[in-house]
Write a protein that holds these residues in place. Structure first.
Motif, PDB file in Angstrom:
ATOM      1  N   ASP A  82      22.668  59.633  46.524  1.00 11.77           N
ATOM      2  CA  ASP A  82      22.902  60.368  45.472  1.00 11.77           C
ATOM      3  C   ASP A  82      24.623  60.253  45.562  1.00 11.77           C
ATOM      4  O   ASP A  82      25.012  61.137  46.126  1.00 11.77           O
ATOM      5  N   GLY A  83      25.050  59.310  45.153  1.00 11.40           N
ATOM      6  CA  GLY A  83      26.382  59.106  45.149  1.00 11.40           C
ATOM      7  C   GLY A  83      27.189  58.972  43.862  1.00 11.40           C
ATOM      8  O   GLY A  83      26.829  58.991  42.696  1.00 11.40           O
ATOM      9  N   THR A  84      28.515  58.633  43.983  1.00 13.71           N
ATOM     10  CA  THR A  84      29.273  58.281  42.708  1.00 13.71           C
ATOM     11  C   THR A  84      30.382  57.021  42.897  1.00 13.71           C
ATOM     12  O   THR A  84      30.790  56.847  44.211  1.00 13.71           O
ATOM     13  N   THR A  85      30.493  56.245  42.184  1.00 13.86           N
ATOM     14  CA  THR A  85      31.441  55.140  42.183  1.00 13.86           C
ATOM     15  C   THR A  85      32.931  55.850  42.355  1.00 13.86           C
ATOM     16  O   THR A  85      33.834  54.692  42.950  1.00 13.86           O
ATOM     17  N   ALA A  86      33.188  56.862  42.194  1.00 14.86           N
ATOM     18  CA  ALA A  86      34.527  57.512  42.423  1.00 14.86           C
ATOM     19  C   ALA A  86      34.861  57.281  44.071  1.00 14.86           C
ATOM     20  O   ALA A  86      36.005  57.465  44.593  1.00 14.86           O
ATOM     21  N   ASP A  87      33.574  57.122  44.900  1.00 18.71           N
ATOM     22  CA  ASP A  87      33.764  57.192  46.195  1.00 18.71           C
ATOM     23  C   ASP A  87      34.075  55.519  46.795  1.00 18.71           C
ATOM     24  O   ASP A  87      34.078  55.535  48.010  1.00 18.71           O
ATOM     25  N   MET A  88      34.174  54.811  45.882  1.00 18.00           N
ATOM     26  CA  MET A  88      34.473  53.154  46.355  1.00 18.00           C
ATOM     27  C   MET A  88      35.928  53.120  47.108  1.00 18.00           C
ATOM     28  O   MET A  88      36.617  53.762  46.770  1.00 18.00           O
ATOM     29  N   VAL A  89      35.856  52.504  48.080  1.00 16.68           N
ATOM     30  CA  VAL A  89      36.901  52.186  48.846  1.00 16.68           C
ATOM     31  C   VAL A  89      37.711  51.117  47.859  1.00 16.68           C
ATOM     32  O   VAL A  89      38.917  51.462  48.043  1.00 16.68           O
ATOM     33  N   PHE A  90      37.355  50.162  47.437  1.00 20.59           N
ATOM     34  CA  PHE A  90      37.981  49.274  46.444  1.00 20.59           C
ATOM     35  C   PHE A  90      37.165  49.406  45.081  1.00 20.59           C
ATOM     36  O   PHE A  90      35.785  49.239  44.971  1.00 20.59           O
ATOM     37  N   GLY A  91      38.040  49.707  44.151  1.00 19.06           N
ATOM     38  CA  GLY A  91      37.436  50.094  42.934  1.00 19.06           C
ATOM     39  C   GLY A  91      36.994  48.556  42.059  1.00 19.06           C
ATOM     40  O   GLY A  91      37.490  47.542  42.608  1.00 19.06           O
ATOM     41  N   VAL A  92      36.328  48.721  40.999  1.00 18.65           N
ATOM     42  CA  VAL A  92      35.858  47.653  40.442  1.00 18.65           C
ATOM     43  C   VAL A  92      36.657  46.572  39.697  1.00 18.65           C
ATOM     44  O   VAL A  92      36.744  45.375  40.348  1.00 18.65           O
ATOM     45  N   HIS A  93      37.944  47.071  39.317  1.00 17.62           N
ATOM     46  CA  HIS A  93      38.876  46.177  38.830  1.00 17.62           C
ATOM     47  C   HIS A  93      39.699  45.525  40.051  1.00 17.62           C
ATOM     48  O   HIS A  93      40.048  44.373  40.206  1.00 17.62           O
ATOM     49  N   GLU A  94      39.891  46.235  41.396  1.00 16.21           N
ATOM     50  CA  GLU A  94      40.607  45.522  42.298  1.00 16.21           C
ATOM     51  C   GLU A  94      39.453  44.548  42.918  1.00 16.21           C
ATOM     52  O   GLU A  94      39.938  43.442  43.210  1.00 16.21           O
ATOM     53  N   ILE A  95      38.181  44.742  42.993  1.00 11.46           N
ATOM     54  CA  ILE A  95      37.468  43.913  43.518  1.00 11.46           C
ATOM     55  C   ILE A  95      37.252  42.504  42.667  1.00 11.46           C
ATOM     56  O   ILE A  95      37.481  41.455  43.479  1.00 11.46           O
ATOM     57  N   VAL A  96      37.271  42.561  41.466  1.00  7.16           N
ATOM     58  CA  VAL A  96      37.449  41.245  40.691  1.00  7.16           C
ATOM     59  C   VAL A  96      38.642  40.822  40.670  1.00  7.16           C
ATOM     60  O   VAL A  96      38.731  39.355  41.016  1.00  7.16           O
ATOM     61  N   ARG A  97      39.802  41.577  40.857  1.00  6.35           N
ATOM     62  CA  ARG A  97      41.112  40.807  41.181  1.00  6.35           C
ATOM     63  C   ARG A  97      41.071  40.051  42.650  1.00  6.35           C
ATOM     64  O   ARG A  97      41.450  38.739  42.758  1.00  6.35           O
ATOM     65  N   TYR A  98      40.448  40.926  43.501  1.00 11.03           N
ATOM     66  CA  TYR A  98      40.503  40.235  44.822  1.00 11.03           C
ATOM     67  C   TYR A  98      39.676  39.082  44.911  1.00 11.03           C
ATOM     68  O   TYR A  98      40.037  38.063  45.669  1.00 11.03           O
ATOM     69  N   VAL A  99      38.376  39.037  44.597  1.00 12.38           N
ATOM     70  CA  VAL A  99      37.537  37.981  44.707  1.00 12.38           C
ATOM     71  C   VAL A  99      37.906  36.840  43.959  1.00 12.38           C
ATOM     72  O   VAL A  99      37.970  35.589  44.640  1.00 12.38           O
ATOM     73  N   SER A 100      38.924  37.017  42.864  1.00 15.06           N
ATOM     74  CA  SER A 100      39.494  35.722  42.111  1.00 15.06           C
ATOM     75  C   SER A 100      40.390  35.047  42.876  1.00 15.06           C
ATOM     76  O   SER A 100      40.895  34.096  42.658  1.00 15.06           O
ATOM     77  N   GLN A 101      41.117  35.724  44.199  1.00 20.37           N
ATOM     78  CA  GLN A 101      41.808  34.876  44.864  1.00 20.37           C
ATOM     79  C   GLN A 101      41.234  33.929  45.733  1.00 20.37           C
ATOM     80  O   GLN A 101      41.836  33.087  46.350  1.00 20.37           O
ATOM     81  N   PHE A 102      40.016  33.926  45.839  1.00 18.92           N
ATOM     82  CA  PHE A 102      39.115  33.034  47.041  1.00 18.92           C
ATOM     83  C   PHE A 102      38.326  32.107  46.268  1.00 18.92           C
ATOM     84  O   PHE A 102      37.696  31.295  46.970  1.00 18.92           O
ATOM     85  N   MET A 103      37.760  32.492  45.019  1.00 20.52           N
ATOM     86  CA  MET A 103      36.822  31.907  44.325  1.00 20.52           C
ATOM     87  C   MET A 103      37.062  31.950  42.867  1.00 20.52           C
ATOM     88  O   MET A 103      37.346  32.955  42.545  1.00 20.52           O
ATOM     89  N   THR A 104      36.951  30.813  41.924  1.00 24.83           N
ATOM     90  CA  THR A 104      36.859  30.956  40.648  1.00 24.83           C
ATOM     91  C   THR A 104      35.695  31.838  40.266  1.00 24.83           C
ATOM     92  O   THR A 104      34.439  31.327  40.398  1.00 24.83           O
ATOM     93  N   LEU A 105      35.857  32.784  39.376  1.00 26.56           N
ATOM     94  CA  LEU A 105      34.842  33.521  38.748  1.00 26.56           C
ATOM     95  C   LEU A 105      34.434  32.984  37.464  1.00 26.56           C
ATOM     96  O   LEU A 105      35.416  32.631  36.547  1.00 26.56           O
ATOM     97  N   HIS A 106      33.024  32.662  36.800  1.00 27.42           N
ATOM     98  CA  HIS A 106      32.838  32.154  35.796  1.00 27.42           C
ATOM     99  C   HIS A 106      32.037  33.037  35.048  1.00 27.42           C
ATOM    100  O   HIS A 106      31.231  33.854  35.575  1.00 27.42           O
ATOM    101  N   PRO A 107      31.934  32.839  33.592  1.00 29.62           N
ATOM    102  CA  PRO A 107      30.857  33.607  32.899  1.00 29.62           C
ATOM    103  C   PRO A 107      29.449  33.570  33.498  1.00 29.62           C
ATOM    104  O   PRO A 107      29.007  32.351  33.810  1.00 29.62           O
TER     105      PRO A 107
END
Length: 282
Positions: A212-237
């Motif tokens: 019973d949790g909330t995404t507010a407790d994420m260490v790295f938020g959604v937008h930071e995750i997407v930005r971060y992952v894109s530094q190591f691999m290309t994300l595609h549709p």
């Protein structure tokens, strides 16, 4: 907008929910909900067609399949909730912990999940899944990351802890067993979800609330995750990112029984629907 794929395995048809709650057949608009249907212009075309009210109404679906066909890759983030890191005795990571999950682990949200042969610690993990809608590489800002997201769904990142932690090598051993990623029931577009850091996540095992949790407790938020992952691999549709799980997994609570054949797991995320799986034996 809520998008889904309804029908028996291998014969799903793309559908969208209109304002009345009815599901409309999208076959003549996009063919299927695949990576090409996630482009902004394609989503606009779908929204216009649904609003027009002329698309055929689909009878109440007996089964929802995964809401996305031909998924590219599944990138997963480990230890991304502070309470989950604490319960497992791990330090909060300084950078996102990444591992991969194969697309062939994906099944529908209510399909049977198989406890693999030799398993003694099959575990549950409710997760917010991010669905990528446009190609993203070396993103610079959170605004850039947000623009690359087509929508969100529920992922159940089922895990076998002995395979994952005690059998050597990377985590992938415990993450890629057949049926280990129930996905859906819907893909909800990013504009409808709004702020992804305000969503409640819950999971029950045999009717008992475990997470019973909330995404507010994420260490790295959604937008930071997407930005971060894109530094190591290309994300595609059509790529998917599983963004981590809150506290309450069996691994984090000593003495908690792990999953066995016959158990029923139910999970939900605010606004994204609900899943229910009965576990069987591989």
């Amino acid at each position: 907008m809520r998008l889904a794929r309804a029908g028996e395995p291998g014969a799903e048809r793309p559908v969208a929910q209109d304002e009345s709650g009815a599901w409309r057949d999208l076959t003549e608009v996009v063919g299927d909900l695949d990576p090409s249907a996630l482009a902004p212009e394609a989503l606009k075309r779908v929204a216009t067609a649904v609003a027009g009210g002329d698309l055929p109404v689909v009878a109440e679906a007996a089964r929802f399949g995964p809401p996305l066909a031909r998924i590219g890759k599944i990138v997963c983030v480990g230890l991304n909730y502070r309470d989950h890191a604490r319960e497992t005795g791990a330090e909060v990571p300084a950078e996102p912990v990444l591992f991969m999950k194969a697309p062939d682990t994906v099944v529908g949200p209510d399909d049977e999940v198989l406890v693999p042969r030799g398993s003694d610690r099959t575990d549950w993990e409710v997760e917010l899944a991010v669905v990528i809608g446009s190609t993203a590489a070396y993103l610079e800002t959170h605004e850039d990351a947000a623009a690359a997201i087509a929508g969100y769904a529920i992922s159940h990142d089922v895990s076998e802890r002995t395979f994952q932690l005690d059998r050597g090598g990377q985590w992938d051993k415990g993450k890629n067993c057949a049926t280990f990623n129930p996905f859906g029931p819907w893909l909800v577009t990013a504009d409808e979800v709004g702020d992804p850091q305000r969503l409640g996540l819950r999971l029950w095992v045999n009717g008992e609330l475990k997470q019973d949790g909330t995404t507010a407790d994420m260490v790295f938020g959604v937008h930071e995750i997407v930005r971060y992952v894109s530094q190591f691999m290309t994300l595609h549709p059509g790529d998917v990112i599983n963004t981590g799980t809150p506290a309450g997994v069996a691994l984090g609570v000593p003495g908690t029984p792990y999953l066995v054949a016959g158990d029923v797991v139910e999970l939900e995320i605010d606004g994204l629907g609900r899943q229910r799986q009965q576990f069987g034996s591989a």
